[in-house]
Design an enzyme around this catalytic site. Structure first.
Site, PDB file in Angstrom:
ATOM      1  N   SER A 196      -2.867  -2.671  25.796  1.00  0.00           N
ATOM      2  CA  SER A 196      -1.951  -2.774  26.934  1.00  0.00           C
ATOM      3  C   SER A 196      -2.550  -2.026  28.122  1.00  0.00           C
ATOM      4  O   SER A 196      -2.973  -0.874  27.980  1.00  0.00           O
ATOM      5  CB  SER A 196      -0.608  -2.153  26.534  1.00  0.00           C
ATOM      6  OG  SER A 196       0.210  -2.019  27.672  1.00  0.00           O
ATOM      7  N   GLY A 197      -2.550  -2.688  29.286  1.00  0.00           N
ATOM      8  CA  GLY A 197      -3.198  -2.105  30.461  1.00  0.00           C
ATOM      9  C   GLY A 197      -2.641  -0.761  30.894  1.00  0.00           C
ATOM     10  O   GLY A 197      -3.391   0.147  31.250  1.00  0.00           O
ATOM     11  N   HIS A 198      -1.299  -0.622  30.837  1.00  0.00           N
ATOM     12  CA  HIS A 198      -0.724   0.567  31.462  1.00  0.00           C
ATOM     13  C   HIS A 198      -0.926   1.855  30.664  1.00  0.00           C
ATOM     14  O   HIS A 198      -0.552   2.926  31.112  1.00  0.00           O
ATOM     15  CB  HIS A 198       0.751   0.347  31.819  1.00  0.00           C
ATOM     16  CG  HIS A 198       1.724   0.348  30.694  1.00  0.00           C
ATOM     17  ND1 HIS A 198       2.592   1.390  30.467  1.00  0.00           N
ATOM     18  CD2 HIS A 198       1.998  -0.578  29.746  1.00  0.00           C
ATOM     19  CE1 HIS A 198       3.363   1.095  29.440  1.00  0.00           C
ATOM     20  NE2 HIS A 198       3.028  -0.090  28.980  1.00  0.00           N
TER      21      HIS A 198
ATOM     22  N   CYS B 241      10.529   4.435  24.431  1.00  0.00           N
ATOM     23  CA  CYS B 241      11.447   3.344  24.109  1.00  0.00           C
ATOM     24  C   CYS B 241      12.648   3.820  23.295  1.00  0.00           C
ATOM     25  O   CYS B 241      13.646   3.151  23.231  1.00  0.00           O
ATOM     26  CB  CYS B 241      10.711   2.253  23.342  1.00  0.00           C
ATOM     27  SG  CYS B 241       9.230   1.729  24.167  1.00  0.00           S
TER      28      CYS B 241
ATOM     29  N   GLY C   6       1.456  -5.230  25.930  1.00  0.00           N
ATOM     30  CA  GLY C   6       1.164  -4.929  24.532  1.00  0.00           C
ATOM     31  C   GLY C   6       2.168  -5.591  23.602  1.00  0.00           C
ATOM     32  O   GLY C   6       1.811  -6.099  22.530  1.00  0.00           O
TER      33      GLY C   6
ATOM     34  N   GLN D 178      -2.358   2.446  21.703  1.00  0.00           N
ATOM     35  CA  GLN D 178      -2.559   3.870  22.001  1.00  0.00           C
ATOM     36  C   GLN D 178      -3.991   4.324  21.763  1.00  0.00           C
ATOM     37  O   GLN D 178      -4.397   5.357  22.306  1.00  0.00           O
ATOM     38  CB  GLN D 178      -1.600   4.733  21.171  1.00  0.00           C
ATOM     39  CG  GLN D 178      -0.151   4.591  21.567  1.00  0.00           C
ATOM     40  CD  GLN D 178       0.162   5.106  22.974  1.00  0.00           C
ATOM     41  OE1 GLN D 178      -0.613   5.824  23.592  1.00  0.00           O
ATOM     42  NE2 GLN D 178       1.320   4.721  23.492  1.00  0.00           N
TER      43      GLN D 178
HETATM   44  N1  PLP Z   1       2.396  -0.545  20.799  1.00  0.00           N
HETATM   45  C1  PLP Z   1       2.346   0.779  20.973  1.00  0.00           C
HETATM   46  C2  PLP Z   1       1.727   1.639  19.903  1.00  0.00           C
HETATM   47  C3  PLP Z   1       2.865   1.363  22.124  1.00  0.00           C
HETATM   48  O1  PLP Z   1       2.827   2.681  22.282  1.00  0.00           O
HETATM   49  C4  PLP Z   1       3.453   0.512  23.108  1.00  0.00           C
HETATM   50  C5  PLP Z   1       4.075   1.089  24.306  1.00  0.00           C
HETATM   51  O2  PLP Z   1       4.561   2.214  24.307  1.00  0.00           O
HETATM   52  C6  PLP Z   1       3.455  -0.873  22.880  1.00  0.00           C
HETATM   53  C7  PLP Z   1       2.927  -1.364  21.714  1.00  0.00           C
HETATM   54  C8  PLP Z   1       4.049  -1.818  23.866  1.00  0.00           C
HETATM   55  O3  PLP Z   1       3.205  -2.020  24.996  1.00  0.00           O
HETATM   56  P1  PLP Z   1       3.812  -2.594  26.336  1.00  0.00           P
HETATM   57  O4  PLP Z   1       4.596  -1.508  26.961  1.00  0.00           O
HETATM   58  O5  PLP Z   1       2.616  -2.979  27.171  1.00  0.00           O
HETATM   59  O6  PLP Z   1       4.622  -3.779  25.981  1.00  0.00           O
END
Ligand code: PLP
Length: 393
Positions: free
Chosen positions: A198-200, A324, A71, A178
């Site tokens: 994002s896949g996960h 994060c 993502g 999300q």
């Molecule tokens: N954007 C949002 C709203 C997210 O919640 C996240 C991950 O927590 C990301 C972007 C980043 O995605 P990725 O972990 O695949 O880099």
């Protein structure tokens, strides 16, 4: 130990069907999809099939789907790729509550001399669309606004926002990391030019993402290399993960109904019981416009990190703010932007559910959470001050 996993906005379990679909692409079918021989060709066909599934899930054309590594890459590519296409424009608009995958790119761009407008949110986490209208200028190269917030689950009126942006002829990107899999997304009749997933977050593995780029949108590649992804993203395709994401999107399309009925009912049950059993508790975010799986609650006068540790001791995996930012004791930037009082913002916990959660698990949380909060309040000087102040009233 019993494990109750309610941290699905941080990451999700890989669905068994997804893993099964991926495995042959690590062993048997290891060809490079760009190769001219039959061995590469059969892999290319599977990548195409996955692309069709992702497109079908989003209501897009397969040619509008670009596979990325995550993502974060999708967000970076959308923002930096658009700015590179409009070098004469030096302004972009975003919000104060974006994930760092967008927020920190904007901070970086500010340091590079760009002018960034960060739209504010109200106490419920909602945007003021008049502020957006007033912020757009002839210098605006891009508007990037998330579909749904990772911490509170608040859903922004993304099509309405897109209409405002498109009326001014400006490219519009949304971080739907999300939202995807939790609420329906249909790009067919949409004002969105670019969208990240994002896949996960939807039961595929970590390390695979998608950037949707509407046909005709100006875009300069962020990862410059080979001709892969029609020249929009260099690098040999991560075939097993792409195959997994295709399957995850197929499943997500089927499961969206369950997300919005059974999962939502579990979330609402958990929320009601927490509010009933624990005094001085607030729900963060617009309760009418929220992802069906997300509950952000603040327990006044206690520390979120301490709650998390005690929950973890009994096998409950939740989160304070986004994953994060955990490790930092600062209240989350999202709750601060919403003006959640300091005493509550510090004690905020996010429960995020998935289709794998059960009612029995909610009851387990409801059994363990109230004594944990009580135990922490018993040793909290702020709680004692609060009780004294109440007595004097
Ligand atoms: N954007 C949002 C709203 C997210 O919640 C996240 C991950 O927590 C990301 C972007 C980043 O995605 P990725 O972990 O695949 O880099």
């Amino acid at each position: 130990m019993k494990i109750v996993y309610v941290d699905n906005n941080a990451t999700t379990k890989v669905a068994p069907e997804v893993l099964e679909e991926m495995l042959p692409y690590f062993s048997e079918y290891y060809g490079n999809p760009s190769s001219m021989h039959f061995f590469g060709g059969q892999v290319q066909r599977k990548v195409n099939e996955a692309r069709e599934k992702v497109a079908d899930f989003l209501g897009a054309e397969p040619s509008e789907i670009v596979f990325t590594s995550c993502g974060t890459e999708s967000d970076n590519a959308a923002i930096l790729g658009t700015l590179n296409s409009y070098p004469e424009k030096r302004h972009l608009i975003t919000t104060r509550v974006e994930h760092p995958a967008v927020g920190n790119v904007c901070t970086y761009l500010e340091r590079k001399g760009y002018h960034v407008t960060e739209l504010s949110v109200d106490r419920e986490g909602r945007l003021d669309l008049d502020e957006l209208k007033e912020s757009i200028t002839d210098q605006t190269a891009l508007v990037t606004i998330m579909y749904a917030n990772n911490e509170t689950g608040v859903i922004f009126p993304i099509e309405e926002i897109g209409e405002i942006v498109k009326a001014r002829g400006i490219p519009f990107h949304t971080d739907a990391v999300q939202a995807a899999g939790k609420i329906p997304i249909n790009l067919k009749k949409s004002t969105i030019d670019m969208l990240s997933i994002s896949g996960h977050k939807l039961h595929a593995p970590k390390g695979i993402g998608v950037l949707y780029i509407r046909k005709g949108t100006k875009f300069s590649p962020f990862l410059i290399g080979g001709h892969q992804e029609k020249g929009r993203r260099g690098g040999t395709e991560n075939v097993p993960y792409i195959v997994g994401l295709g399957k995850a999107c197929e499943l997500a399309k089927k499961n969206i109904e369950e997300e919005n009925t059974r999962v939502k009912a579990l979330r609402d049950y958990l929320e009601a019981k927490i509010l009933e059993k624990i005094p001085n508790t607030l729900v963060n975010g617009d309760r009418k416009n929220r992802l069906p799986n997300t509950l952000s609650v603040s327990f006044e006068y206690v520390e979120g990190e301490s709650i998390l540790l005690l929950l973890s001791d009994v096998g409950i995996c939740a989160s304070s703010g986004s994953a994060c930012t955990s490790g930092s004791l600062e209240p989350s930037h999202v709750l601060r932007a919403m003006g959640v009082p300091f005493t509550a913002a510090h004690g905020s916990i996010r429960f995020s559910l998935s289709i794998y959660n059960t009612k029995e698990e909610m009851d387990y949380i409801i059994e363990h959470l109230p004594p944990i909060i009580q135990k922490l309040r018993d040793i909290s000087p702020f709680w004692k001050d609060y009780l004294k102040a109440q007595e004097k009233r």
